[in-house]
Motif scaffolding. Structure first.
Motif, short mmCIF file in Angstrom:
data_model
loop_
_atom_site.label_atom_id
_atom_site.label_comp_id
_atom_site.label_asym_id
_atom_site.label_seq_id
_atom_site.Cartn_x
_atom_site.Cartn_y
_atom_site.Cartn_z
N VAL A 240 7.33 -12.52 -47.34
CA VAL A 240 7.95 -13.85 -46.86
C VAL A 240 9.46 -13.85 -47.07
N HIS A 241 10.27 -14.06 -46.00
CA HIS A 241 11.85 -14.13 -46.27
C HIS A 241 12.37 -15.28 -45.95
N PRO B 72 14.41 -22.01 -42.82
CA PRO B 72 13.68 -21.09 -41.91
C PRO B 72 13.08 -19.84 -42.50
N TYR B 73 11.94 -19.23 -42.08
CA TYR B 73 11.60 -18.24 -42.84
C TYR B 73 10.70 -17.22 -41.76
N SER B 74 10.71 -15.81 -42.33
CA SER B 74 10.02 -14.88 -41.45
C SER B 74 9.21 -14.04 -42.28
N VAL B 75 8.35 -13.40 -41.51
CA VAL B 75 7.22 -12.69 -42.18
C VAL B 75 7.00 -11.14 -41.82
N GLU B 76 6.93 -10.44 -42.81
CA GLU B 76 6.83 -8.87 -42.55
C GLU B 76 5.43 -8.35 -43.14
N ILE B 77 5.01 -7.35 -42.75
CA ILE B 77 3.94 -6.84 -43.02
C ILE B 77 4.12 -5.21 -43.45
N ASP B 78 4.15 -4.70 -44.30
CA ASP B 78 4.69 -3.49 -44.74
C ASP B 78 5.99 -3.24 -44.18
N GLY B 79 6.85 -3.90 -44.15
CA GLY B 79 8.23 -3.85 -43.73
C GLY B 79 8.53 -3.95 -42.29
N VAL B 80 7.55 -4.27 -41.58
CA VAL B 80 7.62 -4.29 -39.97
C VAL B 80 7.61 -6.12 -39.73
N VAL C 109 9.49 -23.21 -40.56
CA VAL C 109 10.37 -23.58 -41.56
C VAL C 109 9.32 -23.95 -42.82
N ILE C 110 9.93 -23.90 -43.94
CA ILE C 110 9.40 -24.42 -45.06
C ILE C 110 10.18 -25.80 -45.67
#
Length: 556
Positions: free
Chosen positions: A33-34, A67-75, A89-90
């Protein structure tokens, strides 16, 4: 190419500095999570060939919106490309901010088209999600789901198509769910709608099960349990139901501290080699134990906000069905509840899937039925009482008089200031009955004790059953029910209550707002305009304020 993200992200437990984000993935991997130039990650764990992760996001600023984004194995997998919705958002808790809680129960997962809306009504949660996304409704601090998020026993055509693809639907348990794989598909149907998926990614959520998460009348009586255990399929169902509930719903209810102490979560975090753990065997054994020994695990939980305590009660798995000690809460859970019912808050909210204060007539009928099923009128009447209990769902708090009387006494002590400074309200939040209403205990002093029901979100009663519910709950049912209860020597309730507003039968989502003037509760439904089935408008059904001042009247 299919996205590696199956379900989520779902924003679950959030406090002033941390958040928990849950996902289901297509394969083993690392989920990150970024937000705000930082990142947090967790490796997946497996259950019956499905892969899950819960990422603990910590070190956040109180009152921040990130605001956040999600990656799985860098994707990158979230937000989805070309999404029509705002950024997920969080939003952490801000000290001193009063709570806004949206809640409801009973939501079936059918398409949001003309056919689905005709048979099941407009999904009020989707209408609410669209209103929040468009800025027409403020984002709440919490989504509280009070049971029957999924229906394991009354499946849709879409679910039945999946069942047919893997087994003979004419063999037991037929159209009902059989195992974890079918539960996983049912949750996918429930949570993959685009609008609701976005809402769940941006608003913290808390959940508790009710009977249809497992099966209608789950743990209604000892006779019911003996009968269901004699079937060829029940053991696999209850193990799959409780195991999937822990993964999909309960895990996200827990705070970081509670998760660290949870025996199943320790199986996830205890690996030192970095490999993805497979919880299948230990989680199935855990679920089997929870069913056989309810005292071995506590599904209830509590959260404190600024000025508000929320107590979420398990009113299904923790029942004591022993006739001599019959209770909707067993001794351990009742002690836990007793310990958490303390003063010093503006409001104490008790979330229980089953209404604590049913309409008084129906309460008396359920109390009478429990008494005769327990043998108050002899063995033949006991057989009749058990059949009535199952036929008409007479298994709410009124049908467990030991628990009702105990909880009523605890709530009264709290409202009278005998457990610390009295709150403004002791408020029961419930669902289950497929109609909504507000009831209040008749008191001359002390805190108000109220019951606010929101049900269903999307599963309306047929019209003839609406009439039956009104007849059973109001009017002549009250004196007739009381007479029947007295004839079976049922003790009187420790107080009387009356319906202040309702009932109404729309698909609803309710919003509770803690304001300076008191608790305001507003029920909303979805309305299709100009044939646009996918974008229902959110419309207010009723609004009621329970005032902070004891002498003021409830206003609508």
């Amino acid at each position: 190419m299919a996205t590696p993200l199956v379900l989520g992200p779902m924003l679950r437990y959030v406090d002033d500095t941390s958040a928990s984000i849950w996902v289901e993935t297509r394969a083993d991997g690392v989920v990150s999570v970024h937000a705000d130039g930082r990142s947090w990650q967790a490796r997946t764990f497996a259950v019956h060939g499905h892969h899950f992760a819960l990422v603990e996001v910590d070190g956040l600023e109180p009152g921040s919106v990130s605001p956040y984004s999600v990656e799985i194995d860098g994707v990158r997998v979230w937000p989805e490309p070309d999404s029509q919705y705002p950024a997920s958002v969080i939003a952490t808790r801000a000290p001193g901010r009063r709570s806004r809680i949206a809640y409801g129960s009973c939501r079936t997962s059918v398409p949001h088209d003309r056919s689905g809306n005709r048979t099941h009504g407009v999904d009020s949660l989707r209408a609410f999600a669209l209103a929040v996304a468009d800025g027409r409704e403020a984002r709440p601090d919490l989504l509280l789901f009070l049971g029957d998020q999924v229906y394991a026993d009354s499946t849709t055509k879409e679910m039945q198509e999946f069942i047919r693809s893997r087994r003979d639907i004419h063999e037991e348990p037929g159209k009902e769910l059989k195992d974890f794989e079918e539960y996983a598909h049912l949750y996918q149907l429930a949570w993959s709608d685009d609008a609701n998926r976005w809402l769940l990614s941006s608003v913290p959520s808390a959940m508790i099960f009710d009977d249809h998460d497992i099966r209608d009348d789950w743990n209604a009586s000892l006779d019911w349990k003996k009968d269901i255990q004699a079937t060829s399929w029940w053991h696999e169902r209850i193990v799959a139901g409780l195991a999937s509930y822990w993964v999909y719903q309960h895990l996200g209810n827990l705070s970081p501290r509670e998760r660290a102490a949870d025996e199943m979560w320790q199986q996830v975090t205890g690996r030192r080699d970095g490999a993805s753990p497979d919880l299948t065997a230990v989680l199935d054994a855990f679920a089997d134990r929870c069913d056989k020994d309810p005292d071995s695990y506590l599904w209830s939980y509590s959260r404190d906000f600024d000025g508000t305590r929320l107590i979420v009660l398990d009113s299904r798995a923790a029942r004591d069905l022993t006739p001599s000690a019959r209770g909707l809460l067993d001794a351990q859970e009742l002690r836990w509840f007793d310990d958490h019912m303390r003063g010093g808050f503006r409001h104490v909210l008790i979330a229980t899937s089953l209404p604590f204060l049913l309409p008084l007539g129906l309460h008396h009928v359920e109390a009478w039925d429990e008494a005769i099923a327990q043998g108050a009128w002899g063995r033949p009447a006991a057989w009749v009482g058990e059949r009535l209990r199952r036929a008409f769902d007479l298994e709410h708090w009124g049908a467990f008089q030991n628990s009702f009387q105990a909880v009523a006494g605890i709530a009264t002590e709290l409202a009278d200031g005998d457990r610390g400074p009295a709150p403004q309200t002791v408020t029961f939040l419930s669902g289950d009955v497929h109609f909504s209403y507000l009831a209040e205990v008749e008191r001359q002093s002390g805190s108000r004790i109220v019951q606010a029901v929101c049900s269903p979100m999307r599963n309306p009663l047929p019209r003839f059953l609406r009439w039956f519910s009104v007849v059973m709950s109001y009017g002549a049912a009250t004196p007739m029910g009381a007479a029947a209860a007295h004839s079976a020597k049922v003790p009187d309730p420790p107080f009387r209550w009356k319906t202040v507003k309702g009932p109404w039968f729309d698909n609803n989502v309710a919003l509770l707002v803690d304001g300076p003037d008191g608790l305001t509760m507003t029920w909303h439904t979805g309305v299709v305009e100009d044939g646009d089935e996918l974008h229902p408008r959110l419309e207010e059904v009723a609004s009621i304020t329970v005032p902070a001042e004891r002498d003021a009247t409830v206003s609508s």
